[in-house]
Design a protein around this motif. Sequence first.
Motif, PDB file in Angstrom:
ATOM      1  N   ALA A  26       0.829  -1.205   0.000  1.00 10.00           N
ATOM      2  CA  ALA A  26       0.000   0.000   0.000  1.00 10.00           C
ATOM      3  C   ALA A  26       0.863   1.254   0.000  1.00 10.00           C
ATOM      4  O   ALA A  26       0.595   2.209  -0.731  1.00 10.00           O
ATOM      5  CB  ALA A  26      -0.932  -0.014   1.208  1.00 10.00           C
ATOM      6  N   GLY A  27       1.918   1.246   0.806  1.00 15.61           N
ATOM      7  CA  GLY A  27       2.804   2.403   0.862  1.00 15.61           C
ATOM      8  C   GLY A  27       3.576   2.603  -0.425  1.00 15.61           C
ATOM      9  O   GLY A  27       3.756   3.736  -0.898  1.00 15.61           O
ATOM     10  N   ALA A  28       4.013   1.493  -1.023  1.00 15.48           N
ATOM     11  CA  ALA A  28       4.832   1.564  -2.228  1.00 15.48           C
ATOM     12  C   ALA A  28       4.025   1.979  -3.458  1.00 15.48           C
ATOM     13  O   ALA A  28       4.575   2.530  -4.420  1.00 15.48           O
ATOM     14  CB  ALA A  28       5.507   0.219  -2.482  1.00 15.48           C
ATOM     15  N   THR A  29       2.718   1.707  -3.452  1.00 16.07           N
ATOM     16  CA  THR A  29       1.901   1.956  -4.652  1.00 16.07           C
ATOM     17  C   THR A  29       0.857   3.056  -4.458  1.00 16.07           C
ATOM     18  O   THR A  29       0.085   3.335  -5.378  1.00 16.07           O
ATOM     19  CB  THR A  29       1.177   0.665  -5.095  1.00 16.07           C
ATOM     20  N   ALA A  30       0.825   3.664  -3.287  1.00 16.62           N
ATOM     21  CA  ALA A  30      -0.221   4.648  -2.990  1.00 16.62           C
ATOM     22  C   ALA A  30      -0.215   5.809  -3.981  1.00 16.62           C
ATOM     23  O   ALA A  30      -1.274   6.207  -4.496  1.00 16.62           O
ATOM     24  CB  ALA A  30      -0.067   5.165  -1.571  1.00 16.62           C
ATOM     25  N   LYS A  31       0.954   6.363  -4.282  1.00 16.07           N
ATOM     26  CA  LYS A  31       1.032   7.505  -5.194  1.00 16.07           C
ATOM     27  C   LYS A  31       0.523   7.110  -6.577  1.00 16.07           C
ATOM     28  O   LYS A  31      -0.245   7.844  -7.205  1.00 16.07           O
ATOM     29  CB  LYS A  31       2.463   8.022  -5.282  1.00 16.07           C
ATOM     30  N   ARG A  32       0.968   5.944  -7.047  1.00 17.08           N
ATOM     31  CA  ARG A  32       0.529   5.458  -8.358  1.00 17.08           C
ATOM     32  C   ARG A  32      -0.986   5.306  -8.414  1.00 17.08           C
ATOM     33  O   ARG A  32      -1.647   5.787  -9.337  1.00 17.08           O
ATOM     34  CB  ARG A  32       1.199   4.116  -8.657  1.00 17.08           C
ATOM     35  N   ASP A  33      -1.531   4.651  -7.390  1.00 15.50           N
ATOM     36  CA  ASP A  33      -2.967   4.350  -7.382  1.00 15.50           C
ATOM     37  C   ASP A  33      -3.819   5.601  -7.217  1.00 15.50           C
ATOM     38  O   ASP A  33      -4.860   5.753  -7.867  1.00 15.50           O
ATOM     39  CB  ASP A  33      -3.285   3.358  -6.261  1.00 15.50           C
ATOM     40  N   LEU A  34      -3.368   6.514  -6.357  1.00 20.49           N
ATOM     41  CA  LEU A  34      -4.158   7.727  -6.130  1.00 20.49           C
ATOM     42  C   LEU A  34      -4.124   8.650  -7.344  1.00 20.49           C
ATOM     43  O   LEU A  34      -5.121   9.308  -7.660  1.00 20.49           O
ATOM     44  CB  LEU A  34      -3.646   8.457  -4.888  1.00 20.49           C
ATOM     45  N   ALA A  36      -3.851   7.615 -10.446  1.00 20.17           N
ATOM     46  CA  ALA A  36      -4.760   6.980 -11.404  1.00 20.17           C
ATOM     47  C   ALA A  36      -6.217   7.157 -10.994  1.00 20.17           C
ATOM     48  O   ALA A  36      -7.092   7.379 -11.839  1.00 20.17           O
ATOM     49  CB  ALA A  36      -4.425   5.495 -11.528  1.00 20.17           C
ATOM     50  N   LEU A  37      -6.469   7.086  -9.695  1.00 21.34           N
ATOM     51  CA  LEU A  37      -7.835   7.248  -9.199  1.00 21.34           C
ATOM     52  C   LEU A  37      -8.358   8.652  -9.490  1.00 21.34           C
ATOM     53  O   LEU A  37      -9.516   8.835  -9.888  1.00 21.34           O
ATOM     54  CB  LEU A  37      -7.885   6.961  -7.699  1.00 21.34           C
ATOM     55  N   TRP A  38      -7.488   9.649  -9.324  1.00 26.18           N
ATOM     56  CA  TRP A  38      -7.860  11.029  -9.611  1.00 26.18           C
ATOM     57  C   TRP A  38      -8.192  11.200 -11.098  1.00 26.18           C
ATOM     58  O   TRP A  38      -9.194  11.815 -11.459  1.00 26.18           O
ATOM     59  CB  TRP A  38      -6.729  11.969  -9.203  1.00 26.18           C
ATOM     60  N   ALA A  39      -7.346  10.598 -11.961  1.00 25.51           N
ATOM     61  CA  ALA A  39      -7.590  10.667 -13.403  1.00 25.51           C
ATOM     62  C   ALA A  39      -8.870   9.929 -13.776  1.00 25.51           C
ATOM     63  O   ALA A  39      -9.652  10.398 -14.611  1.00 25.51           O
ATOM     64  CB  ALA A  39      -6.399  10.079 -14.162  1.00 25.51           C
ATOM     65  N   TYR A  40      -9.100   8.787 -13.146  1.00 17.91           N
ATOM     66  CA  TYR A  40     -10.298   7.996 -13.422  1.00 17.91           C
ATOM     67  C   TYR A  40     -11.565   8.750 -13.007  1.00 17.91           C
ATOM     68  O   TYR A  40     -12.581   8.710 -13.683  1.00 17.91           O
ATOM     69  CB  TYR A  40     -10.205   6.653 -12.698  1.00 17.91           C
ATOM     70  N   GLY A  41     -11.445   9.463 -11.889  1.00 23.46           N
ATOM     71  CA  GLY A  41     -12.572  10.279 -11.437  1.00 23.46           C
ATOM     72  C   GLY A  41     -12.911  11.365 -12.440  1.00 23.46           C
ATOM     73  O   GLY A  41     -14.087  11.614 -12.745  1.00 23.46           O
ATOM     74  N   LYS A  42     -11.882  12.044 -12.975  1.00 19.52           N
ATOM     75  CA  LYS A  42     -12.114  13.075 -13.991  1.00 19.52           C
ATOM     76  C   LYS A  42     -12.726  12.475 -15.247  1.00 19.52           C
ATOM     77  O   LYS A  42     -13.608  13.066 -15.882  1.00 19.52           O
ATOM     78  CB  LYS A  42     -10.797  13.792 -14.320  1.00 19.52           C
ATOM     79  N   ARG A 390      -3.587  -3.064  -5.906  1.00 24.72           N
ATOM     80  CA  ARG A 390      -3.635  -4.085  -4.858  1.00 24.72           C
ATOM     81  C   ARG A 390      -4.445  -3.614  -3.656  1.00 24.72           C
ATOM     82  O   ARG A 390      -4.901  -4.419  -2.858  1.00 24.72           O
ATOM     83  CB  ARG A 390      -2.206  -4.442  -4.398  1.00 24.72           C
ATOM     84  N   ILE A 391      -4.617  -2.277  -3.531  1.00 24.67           N
ATOM     85  CA  ILE A 391      -5.350  -1.775  -2.363  1.00 24.67           C
ATOM     86  C   ILE A 391      -6.793  -1.380  -2.706  1.00 24.67           C
ATOM     87  O   ILE A 391      -7.651  -1.334  -1.838  1.00 24.67           O
ATOM     88  CB  ILE A 391      -4.616  -0.585  -1.706  1.00 24.67           C
ATOM     89  N   LEU A 392      -7.039  -1.094  -4.011  1.00 23.76           N
ATOM     90  CA  LEU A 392      -8.402  -0.745  -4.436  1.00 23.76           C
ATOM     91  C   LEU A 392      -8.769  -1.547  -5.688  1.00 23.76           C
ATOM     92  O   LEU A 392      -9.083  -0.975  -6.744  1.00 23.76           O
ATOM     93  CB  LEU A 392      -8.486   0.762  -4.737  1.00 23.76           C
ATOM     94  N   PRO A 393      -8.749  -2.868  -5.615  1.00 19.13           N
ATOM     95  CA  PRO A 393      -8.918  -3.691  -6.812  1.00 19.13           C
ATOM     96  C   PRO A 393     -10.299  -3.606  -7.458  1.00 19.13           C
ATOM     97  O   PRO A 393     -10.438  -3.882  -8.648  1.00 19.13           O
ATOM     98  CB  PRO A 393      -8.641  -5.114  -6.300  1.00 19.13           C
ATOM     99  N   LYS A 394     -11.320  -3.225  -6.705  1.00 18.92           N
ATOM    100  CA  LYS A 394     -12.676  -3.247  -7.253  1.00 18.92           C
ATOM    101  C   LYS A 394     -13.079  -1.946  -7.949  1.00 18.92           C
ATOM    102  O   LYS A 394     -14.142  -1.869  -8.557  1.00 18.92           O
ATOM    103  CB  LYS A 394     -13.680  -3.585  -6.149  1.00 18.92           C
ATOM    104  N   VAL A 395     -12.223  -0.923  -7.835  1.00 15.46           N
ATOM    105  CA  VAL A 395     -12.544   0.347  -8.482  1.00 15.46           C
ATOM    106  C   VAL A 395     -12.583   0.167 -10.001  1.00 15.46           C
ATOM    107  O   VAL A 395     -13.444   0.698 -10.698  1.00 15.46           O
ATOM    108  CB  VAL A 395     -11.514   1.424  -8.090  1.00 15.46           C
ATOM    109  N   TYR A 396     -11.644  -0.593 -10.522  1.00 17.12           N
ATOM    110  CA  TYR A 396     -11.561  -0.848 -11.958  1.00 17.12           C
ATOM    111  C   TYR A 396     -11.455  -2.355 -12.128  1.00 17.12           C
ATOM    112  O   TYR A 396     -10.367  -2.925 -12.042  1.00 17.12           O
ATOM    113  CB  TYR A 396     -10.347  -0.133 -12.551  1.00 17.12           C
TER     114      TYR A 396
END
Length: 624
Positions: A26-34, A36-42, A390-396
């Motif tokens: 979670a710590g290693a991938t948080a920046k990557r995932d967040l 992407a999540l921000w872009a996905y939200g837009k 790995r921390i938010l697998p169900k979003v996409y």
Amino acid sequence: MGWFFALLAAISALLLTRSWRWFYIAGATAKRDLTALWAYGKLLRYTKRRERLNNTVADVFEENVQAHPDKFAVISDTQRWTFRQVNEHANRVANVLQAQGYQKGNVVGLLLENRAEYVATWLGLSKIGIITPLINTNLRGPSLLHSITVAHCNALIYGEDFVEAVADITKDLPADMALFQFNNENNNTQSDAIKQAKNLNTLLTAASVAKPGKTQMGHHDKLVYIYTSGTTGLPKAAVISHSRYLFIAAGIHYTMGFKEDDTFYTPLPLYHTAGGIMCMGQAVVFGSTVAIRKKFSATNYFADCAKFNATIGQYIGEMARYILATKPSEYDRAHRVRLMFGNGLRPQIWPQFVERFNIAKVGEFYGATEGNANIMNHDNTVGAIGFVSRILPKVYPISIIRADPDTGEPIRNKDGLCELCEPNEPGVFIGKIVKGNPSREFLGYVDAKASAKKIVKDVFKHGDMAFLSGDLLVADEKGYLYFKDRTGDTFRWKGENVSTSEVEAQVSNVAGYKDTVVYGVTIPHTEGRAGMAAIYDPQRELDLDVFAANLAKVLPAYARPQILRLLTKVDLTGTFKLRKVDLQKEGYDPNVVKDELYYQTTKGRYEQLTPSIYEQLQRNEIRF
């Protein structure tokens, strides 16, 4: 001190159960995932807004025309068209076809080279509800005829460069199919080769530039058909709706951080998703300028980028390798390209490519034209084609499931459901299907039977469905995804599984970045399939002794090709992929194959495979 012992017990429990790895990941991938999540939200906000307004692609394009009519939309060596010019040509096309009696739901094929009129033509047809199959300009004979007929075309618009190709199949086209010939600049003559064809230029000259009469259009209506590349057979027509076009163009725009003032450069054909939607969509949907080229040139790639002041470049397939294989040039770093995006930059050459050409960021994407399992690598991770959180697998909801590597058939558990792969375990990539959701919907092909073959049911619960990509991917512990192979392309030799894509990359590197395709062939009295490599070497530059020695340094014995074929000509698809199916069928019989053939001896050298040697192989007199 009770709290201290409770905390100590919790930490001990985490360590003992290995749950601490989740926190590390979670710590290693948080920046990557967040990010992407921000872009996905837009992206979701954008697509929902367009759906609410019931916008078509032409509606969105006309907003850009209103915003900056005199900004350049499409530029090339010979053309510089503004948004106003593209729109006026689109209106002329719509008015001509409408006057000819065509209406919503009709299908008009388009066979035209890369030019500004290409975009304007399908845009114009879309304004009156006509669906446009974008036909591969490399097709001839039966393949061209198939592409026109499988889409049920009512008419065909073709460029003057394709008169001969169309003339060859005219007698086999439906008798009621109308033909319109479009001529290039300063040429208004009509070819006698196709007497029934109408001169589109003459009709366009007389047509109004005003917006055509209102046709009731919807956000989810069909827009164009885009064909699969045909590496494994005849092309299939995939359905692209207005909502799908907007989703693809916006998806890569937000994920890769494109800007409206970026200038894009693409030498890719506009009849494919990569060039025609991902890149040209930045002009159509977001008002950017796109520079195009009639045909890809490795030598001129960065010279073009410099000439057009491009800030973003596009590649696909083997393009990056071709560019890297060119001689050093003054333009290698004398350009403004800040980002390159595409699909197919192999990890074996990724570092050399970005170093030589001073590319700050590479964005890899993966996805099939017709599929919903689309992913992107937006954080410059070498070799990755995307990731699954790995921390938010169900979003996409995309997954890698266990499957037979030869057939791609999912492997099911006792309950009849599919199983997820563990990290570093290869499996087939899938995307959950959700009807009405542009990111999750599967529109399939025009051919319903072909569509059904790409759907797997009862995936993780009974009744659910997913798009089956047919590709073998592997995810590492952090969720980064890496391409392994197409199902059926992995073969087994000497008790080991061999990935053709990995072997192709190494063979090509050792051979000086030459075109290479690897496949398995059957040799009598042996188990599995032996590796065979077809290498494009028309000038016979390859020193086979040096090649064999260097190959032994990078590939284990079981993965080294046992047979070589030195090609004198090469057949590429429109997305710069080598056609494997025909080579595999031809095999290694020197009585059939006219190219030079070689086999690897027990000493590791490659020697000529003559008809006599071939017979010995068939009789098991030569061992591998």
